[in-house]
Write a protein that holds these residues in place. Structure first.
Motif, PDB file in Angstrom:
ATOM      1  N   ASP A 129      75.746  90.813 -26.620  1.00 57.74           N
ATOM      2  CA  ASP A 129      76.766  92.098 -26.768  1.00 57.74           C
ATOM      3  C   ASP A 129      77.465  91.092 -25.677  1.00 57.74           C
ATOM      4  N   ALA A 130      76.896  90.675 -24.823  1.00 54.61           N
ATOM      5  CA  ALA A 130      77.843  89.395 -23.509  1.00 54.61           C
ATOM      6  C   ALA A 130      78.361  88.201 -24.286  1.00 54.61           C
ATOM      7  N   HIS A 131      77.266  87.808 -25.234  1.00 58.65           N
ATOM      8  CA  HIS A 131      76.977  86.309 -26.374  1.00 58.65           C
ATOM      9  C   HIS A 131      78.069  86.240 -26.553  1.00 58.65           C
ATOM     10  N   SER A 132      78.328  87.249 -26.851  1.00 58.22           N
ATOM     11  CA  SER A 132      79.731  87.587 -28.693  1.00 58.22           C
ATOM     12  C   SER A 132      81.162  88.326 -27.913  1.00 58.22           C
ATOM     13  N   LEU A 133      80.700  88.495 -26.135  1.00 60.23           N
ATOM     14  CA  LEU A 133      82.339  88.577 -25.481  1.00 60.23           C
ATOM     15  C   LEU A 133      82.842  87.359 -24.532  1.00 60.23           C
ATOM     16  N   MET A 134      81.362  86.921 -24.581  1.00 61.77           N
ATOM     17  CA  MET A 134      81.951  85.789 -23.710  1.00 61.77           C
ATOM     18  C   MET A 134      82.842  84.387 -24.728  1.00 61.77           C
ATOM     19  N   GLN A 135      81.975  84.650 -25.747  1.00 58.83           N
ATOM     20  CA  GLN A 135      82.429  84.267 -26.861  1.00 58.83           C
ATOM     21  C   GLN A 135      84.192  83.845 -27.321  1.00 58.83           C
ATOM     22  N   ASN A 136      83.804  85.618 -27.719  1.00 59.82           N
ATOM     23  CA  ASN A 136      84.838  85.442 -28.292  1.00 59.82           C
ATOM     24  C   ASN A 136      86.349  85.693 -27.325  1.00 59.82           C
ATOM     25  N   ARG A 137      86.371  86.275 -26.619  1.00 62.91           N
ATOM     26  CA  ARG A 137      87.457  86.414 -25.350  1.00 62.91           C
ATOM     27  C   ARG A 137      87.318  84.859 -24.296  1.00 62.91           C
ATOM     28  N   GLY A 138      86.758  83.905 -24.297  1.00 66.98           N
ATOM     29  CA  GLY A 138      86.755  82.895 -23.908  1.00 66.98           C
ATOM     30  C   GLY A 138      86.813  82.648 -22.015  1.00 66.98           C
ATOM     31  N   VAL A 139      85.134  83.878 -21.652  1.00 66.90           N
ATOM     32  CA  VAL A 139      85.905  84.033 -20.644  1.00 66.90           C
ATOM     33  C   VAL A 139      83.718  83.536 -19.857  1.00 66.90           C
ATOM     34  N   ARG A 199      68.283  88.673 -33.382  1.00 70.49           N
ATOM     35  CA  ARG A 199      67.084  89.837 -32.870  1.00 70.49           C
ATOM     36  C   ARG A 199      66.881  89.648 -31.628  1.00 70.49           C
ATOM     37  N   LYS A 200      65.954  88.102 -30.731  1.00 69.73           N
ATOM     38  CA  LYS A 200      66.090  88.353 -29.086  1.00 69.73           C
ATOM     39  C   LYS A 200      67.004  88.988 -28.313  1.00 69.73           C
ATOM     40  N   GLU A 201      68.209  87.943 -28.977  1.00 67.99           N
ATOM     41  CA  GLU A 201      69.687  88.643 -27.724  1.00 67.99           C
ATOM     42  C   GLU A 201      69.831  90.118 -27.578  1.00 67.99           C
ATOM     43  N   ARG A 202      69.268  90.480 -28.990  1.00 69.13           N
ATOM     44  CA  ARG A 202      69.329  92.176 -29.170  1.00 69.13           C
ATOM     45  C   ARG A 202      68.711  93.303 -28.440  1.00 69.13           C
ATOM     46  N   ASN A 203      67.828  92.422 -28.315  1.00 67.91           N
ATOM     47  CA  ASN A 203      66.493  93.438 -27.011  1.00 67.91           C
ATOM     48  C   ASN A 203      66.473  93.000 -26.046  1.00 67.91           C
TER      49      ASN A 203
END
Length: 140
Positions: free
Chosen positions: A22-32, A72-76
């Motif tokens: 979630d954090a990885h996607s949010l940082m990537q998509n929102r550019g923060v 899988r590892k990121e989700r866990n």
């Protein structure tokens, strides 16, 4: 000048129950590069997850488990063990002359701005100081 004069109020935050994916996607998509972590139970700021910490964790996972296992590892992996929970908090009326020294002395990328109840109101980043410096140089 005070913190309120340069702080960003358009915040991208994440729940303390979120996972690394979630954090990885949010940082990537929102550019923060900094994610304030908010408690699901009371909405208070409980931590900061930095891009540097997220990337180092992701790279470690790739090295240890391979790129195929990354999703899988990121989700866990929850973000609570990765977030910085011992950090300085600012108030909107803090003088920038004091805050900039704290940034320099501690080599920080961001400081959260919180209200008296511990809820986040904004964030001040090193980029905010660079923008302020550019404005001041242009006005000379």
């Amino acid at each position: 000048m005070n913190v309120r004069d340069i702080m960003s109020t358009q915040l991208v935050c994440i729940s303390d129950e979120a996972n690394l994916k979630d954090a990885h996607s949010l940082m990537q998509n929102r550019g923060v590069r900094h994610l304030p972590v908010i408690s699901e139970s009371d909405g208070k700021l409980v931590g900061i997850l930095t891009h540097k910490k997220m990337i180092s964790t992701v790279m470690s996972m790739i090295y240890k488990y391979g790129a195929d296992a990354l999703d899988r590892k990121e989700r866990n992996q929850g973000i609570q063990p990765l977030m910085e929970s011992d950090f300085q908090r600012l108030a909107q009326d803090e003088p920038l002359a004091i805050v900039v020294e704290y940034f320099i002395d501690n080599k920080l990328g961001c400081l959260p701005v919180v209200d008296s109840e511990g809820k986040i109101e904004g964030i001040v980043t090193s980029s905010d100081f660079v923008k302020l410096c550019a404005e001041l140089l242009k006005s000379q």
